[in-house]
Design an enzyme around this catalytic site. Structure first.
Site, PDB file in Angstrom:
ATOM      1  N   GLU A 265     -17.398  -2.207  -1.819  1.00  0.00           N
ATOM      2  CA  GLU A 265     -16.627  -1.011  -2.144  1.00  0.00           C
ATOM      3  C   GLU A 265     -16.758   0.003  -1.014  1.00  0.00           C
ATOM      4  O   GLU A 265     -17.882   0.340  -0.609  1.00  0.00           O
ATOM      5  CB  GLU A 265     -17.125  -0.378  -3.439  1.00  0.00           C
ATOM      6  N   CYS A 266     -15.650   0.494  -0.512  1.00  0.00           N
ATOM      7  CA  CYS A 266     -15.601   1.573   0.468  1.00  0.00           C
ATOM      8  C   CYS A 266     -16.492   1.242   1.668  1.00  0.00           C
ATOM      9  O   CYS A 266     -16.143   0.401   2.493  1.00  0.00           O
ATOM     10  CB  CYS A 266     -15.971   2.897  -0.186  1.00  0.00           C
ATOM     11  N   GLY A 267     -17.669   1.858   1.804  1.00  0.00           N
ATOM     12  CA  GLY A 267     -18.543   1.544   2.923  1.00  0.00           C
ATOM     13  C   GLY A 267     -18.944   0.087   2.962  1.00  0.00           C
ATOM     14  O   GLY A 267     -19.102  -0.505   4.036  1.00  0.00           O
TER      15      GLY A 267
ATOM     16  N   SER B 242     -12.511  -3.346  -0.979  1.00  0.00           N
ATOM     17  CA  SER B 242     -11.478  -2.327  -0.808  1.00  0.00           C
ATOM     18  C   SER B 242     -12.145  -0.963  -0.806  1.00  0.00           C
ATOM     19  O   SER B 242     -13.345  -0.837  -1.079  1.00  0.00           O
ATOM     20  CB  SER B 242     -10.442  -2.400  -1.937  1.00  0.00           C
TER      21      SER B 242
END
Length: 439
Positions: A329-331, A430
């Site tokens: 997720e993200c990072g 994502s």
């Protein structure tokens, strides 16, 4: 599910009014009295709950009225408040600030207060005004009949005369002023581009929290604040938020990967899943006997060089992904990609399990709720699984690569669904942070 704990929501007309100072100060001050004080946070926020946890010694969780149904909100709160005396739920932004949605599902902190049946302690920054503060309090008290403002703490009081004018005007409404904080610039927490610096990175945090507790206890009436807290109106039924994605979950946890919602950890553990932490920054690989590896968001852009040099972590992650699913997720998504460019423009090679490349040098803020529908089977469910969550990042995609999308996402303002993230084999990721399954 029952609890004898009482609770209240600490809200404000706008951000920057002093909610966090009041919440942290009260949690630590009540804790020092020997009370079991529990912090909660309205909305999608990773950082404030970590400070609540340090202030109270009890794990805080998020309650989000857009991603979660009112039943989920009440169930999560009740499950958190076992063996608790009082709960303080810190609001986000202004009390009624949310998104276009049916009543109760706008994401506003007022929706959380209504779902729990708890009153609001309103924190008012009264700098630059006096009696007009009462007009704002009256507006907050009458705007939504589901919400009861039970008391006010005024902040940034300039003088005894200022105090007199503000208190007399507010209390003429029949709403008590339970505290008055003078202007105080010394008690602050350091900030970073996604908000406050994380609790684990804040120097002298206990000393800062003790100073907040001393400041708040000296200027608010703790007994009267405790008196306005109320228990749940009814015992909430257990309502699952998101099933665990695997039985044994290797979870990256350190300063680069800390944005993992506590309510997910609690729910997955309650469902029988085991979370096995490891630290990429310490060059640790996911445990090979885990069933799934989860890379949360955080600040990999601040540690990109160290991550790129962590060959045991990267090689172990690549081996893991050959046979078992990995989700970022993200990072975590950025780390699964090919390249990450830091704020100085230096490029670092990442895991290469997805073909995306990202940059923190080319910054653009992306912020808001998202509803996602997965494009293929993933750790979060079969194809077409619907999820609710959010994005909050400054990083940009410099090369999307050629992987298939992880999901189709849409915002809450009526825009068309667009592809988001990447999926290749057993690896997915994502910028979308999941909060709950869509109802």
């Amino acid at each position: 599910m029952t609890t004898s704990a009482k609770g209240l929501v600490i809200g404000a007309p706008r951000s920057g009014s002093g909610k966090t100072t009041v919440t942290l100060g009260l949690l630590r001050a009540l804790n020092r009295r020997g009370l079991r004080a529990q912090g909660l946070k309205c909305g999608p926020d990773y950082i404030d709950p970590a400070f609540h946890t340090v202030a109270s010694g009890r794990d805080s969780i998020n309650l989000d009225a857009w991603s979660m149904t009112p039943e989920m909100v009440a169930s999560l709160a009740a499950g958190t408040l076992q063996d608790t005396d009082v709960a303080l739920c810190e609001a986000s932004m202004g009390l009624f600030d949310g998104v276009p949605a049916p009543q109760g599902r706008s994401g506003a902190s007022a929706d959380v207060a209504a779902a729990l049946g708890w009153p609001v302690l309103l924190v008012m920054d009264v700098s630059g005004q006096s009696q007009t503060a009462a007009a704002i309090v009256k507006g907050c008290a009458t705007y939504d009949p589901r919400v009861r403002v039970a008391g006010v703490v005024i902040n940034k009081v300039a003088s005894p005369r200022h105090h007199l004018l503000v208190v007399n005007a507010i209390e003429a409404l029949g709403i008590p002023v339970l505290g008055a904080l003078p202007r105080q610039e010394a008690i602050t927490l350091p900030e970073r581009h996604l908000g406050l610096v994380q609790a684990r990175e804040t120097n002298d945090l206990d000393a800062r929290l003790d100073a907040m507790a001393d400041f708040v206890a000296a200027h608010v009436d703790l007994d009267r604040i405790l008196a306005i807290a109320v228990p749940f109106a009814a015992a909430p039924a257990p309502t699952p938020v998101l099933p665990p994605p695997a039985q044994r979950i290797a979870l990256a946890q350190d300063a680069a990967f800390s944005f993992f919602y506590p309510h997910l950890a609690r729910e997955w553990h309650s469902a029988g899943a085991e979370l096995i932490p490891f630290s990429p920054l310490n060059d640790e690989a996911p445990a090979p006997d885990s069933d799934l590896c989860w890379l949360p968001g955080g600040y990999p852009e601040l540690h990109a060089g160290r991550l790129a040099a962590a060959q045991n972590f990267l090689n172990g992650l690549r081996r893991f992904a050959q046979a078992k699913p990995v989700h970022g997720e993200c990072g975590g998504y950025m780390t699964l990609g090919t390249m990450l460019t830091d704020a100085n423009g230096e490029t670092h090679r990442m895991a290469g399990l997805l073909s995306v490349s990202t940059s923190f040098a080319k910054r653009k803020m992306n912020l808001g709720y998202r509803e996602a529908e997965t494009c293929a089977a993933s750790p979060l469910g079969p194809k077409a699984t619907r999820l609710r969550g959010h994005e909050f990042h400054y990083a940009t995609i410099t090369d999307p690569g050629n992987d298939t999308p992880f999901a189709m996402t849409r915002d809450v303002y009526g825009g068309a669904a667009t592809p988001a993230g990447s999926q290749r084999g057993l690896v997915s990721g994502s910028f979308f942070h999941v909060i709950a399954r869509a109802d």
